[in-house]
Design a protein around this motif. Structure first.
Motif, PDB file in Angstrom:
ATOM      1  N   ILE A  20       6.027  10.671  -5.602  1.00  0.00           N
ATOM      2  CA  ILE A  20       4.715  10.083  -5.879  1.00  0.00           C
ATOM      3  C   ILE A  20       4.926   8.608  -6.173  1.00  0.00           C
ATOM      4  CG2 ILE A  20       2.693  10.130  -7.377  1.00  0.00           C
ATOM      5  CD1 ILE A  20       3.440  13.084  -8.012  1.00  0.00           C
ATOM      6  N   TYR A  21       4.293   7.748  -5.388  1.00  0.00           N
ATOM      7  CA  TYR A  21       4.476   6.302  -5.489  1.00  0.00           C
ATOM      8  C   TYR A  21       3.179   5.617  -5.897  1.00  0.00           C
ATOM      9  CZ  TYR A  21       8.917   6.892  -3.103  1.00  0.00           C
ATOM     10  OH  TYR A  21      10.201   7.264  -2.782  1.00  0.00           O
ATOM     11  N   PHE A  22       3.157   5.057  -7.100  1.00  0.00           N
ATOM     12  CA  PHE A  22       2.045   4.223  -7.551  1.00  0.00           C
ATOM     13  C   PHE A  22       2.412   2.790  -7.179  1.00  0.00           C
ATOM     14  CE2 PHE A  22       1.624   7.932 -10.268  1.00  0.00           C
ATOM     15  CZ  PHE A  22       0.255   8.101 -10.341  1.00  0.00           C
ATOM     16  N   ILE A  23       1.782   2.250  -6.137  1.00  0.00           N
ATOM     17  CA  ILE A  23       2.224   0.949  -5.637  1.00  0.00           C
ATOM     18  C   ILE A  23       1.161  -0.137  -5.688  1.00  0.00           C
ATOM     19  CG2 ILE A  23       4.007   1.945  -4.172  1.00  0.00           C
ATOM     20  CD1 ILE A  23       2.101   1.385  -1.788  1.00  0.00           C
ATOM     21  N   GLY A  24      -0.082   0.204  -5.865  1.00  0.00           N
ATOM     22  CA  GLY A  24      -1.114  -0.825  -5.900  1.00  0.00           C
ATOM     23  C   GLY A  24      -1.186  -1.493  -7.256  1.00  0.00           C
ATOM     24  N   PRO A  25      -1.536  -2.770  -7.303  1.00  0.00           N
ATOM     25  CA  PRO A  25      -1.615  -3.466  -8.584  1.00  0.00           C
ATOM     26  C   PRO A  25      -2.685  -2.892  -9.511  1.00  0.00           C
ATOM     27  CG  PRO A  25      -2.493  -4.827  -6.823  1.00  0.00           C
ATOM     28  CD  PRO A  25      -1.866  -3.639  -6.183  1.00  0.00           C
ATOM     29  N   GLU A  26      -3.624  -2.141  -8.956  1.00  0.00           N
ATOM     30  CA  GLU A  26      -4.639  -1.507  -9.786  1.00  0.00           C
ATOM     31  C   GLU A  26      -4.593   0.015  -9.655  1.00  0.00           C
ATOM     32  OE1 GLU A  26      -8.470  -3.305 -10.053  1.00  0.00           O
ATOM     33  OE2 GLU A  26      -7.690  -5.256  -9.459  1.00  0.00           O
ATOM     34  N   SER A  27      -3.475   0.537  -9.195  1.00  0.00           N
ATOM     35  CA  SER A  27      -3.350   1.994  -9.102  1.00  0.00           C
ATOM     36  C   SER A  27      -3.321   2.585 -10.507  1.00  0.00           C
ATOM     37  CB  SER A  27      -2.107   2.394  -8.313  1.00  0.00           C
ATOM     38  OG  SER A  27      -0.941   1.926  -8.932  1.00  0.00           O
TER      39      SER A  27
END
Length: 122
Positions: A63-70
């Protein structure tokens, strides 16, 4: 069964209900630029795992949280047999609590850049 990368775009939310089991094919990942809510219950945990018969560390990607607002709330969730477990890169608000992370190849939780998730009792 998850056969293709699962992508949660910016401003979108994926809510996974208690008791759901997600079986991932080889090298498949979850990419979060929006919000992931995986909120299991003690008696009905959510599970992210490899296909039955493929229970090998690193089988699916993670699971990759990659957005600056994720954003995300992962609780009472089992994450197993992935390559990366939970990967946070420049993420916004993520709460990771009361989970079981096991048999993941590289790491269970990895934080990079300016991400600072709350990690409690895993």
């Amino acid at each position: 069964m998850v056969k293709k990368d699962l992508y949660i775009p910016y401003k979108a939310t994926l809510i996974i209900q208690p008791g759901v089991i997600l079986y991932f094919e080889k090298n498949i990942k979850v990419v979060v630029e929006g919000t992931l809510q995986s909120e299991g219950k003690i008696e009905k945990a959510i599970k992210f795992t490899a296909l039955p018969g493929s229970l090998t560390s690193g089988f699916w990607d993670g699971i990759y949280f990659i957005g600056p607002e994720s954003q995300g709330h992962i609780t009472n969730t089992i994450i197993e047999y992935s390559n990366a477990g939970i990967y946070c890169q420049s993420s916004y608000q993520i709460l990771i609590e009361h989970n079981l992370l096991r048999n993941n190849k590289l790491y269970n939780i990895y934080c990079l850049g300016n991400s600072s998730p709350q990690i409690v009792n895993n």
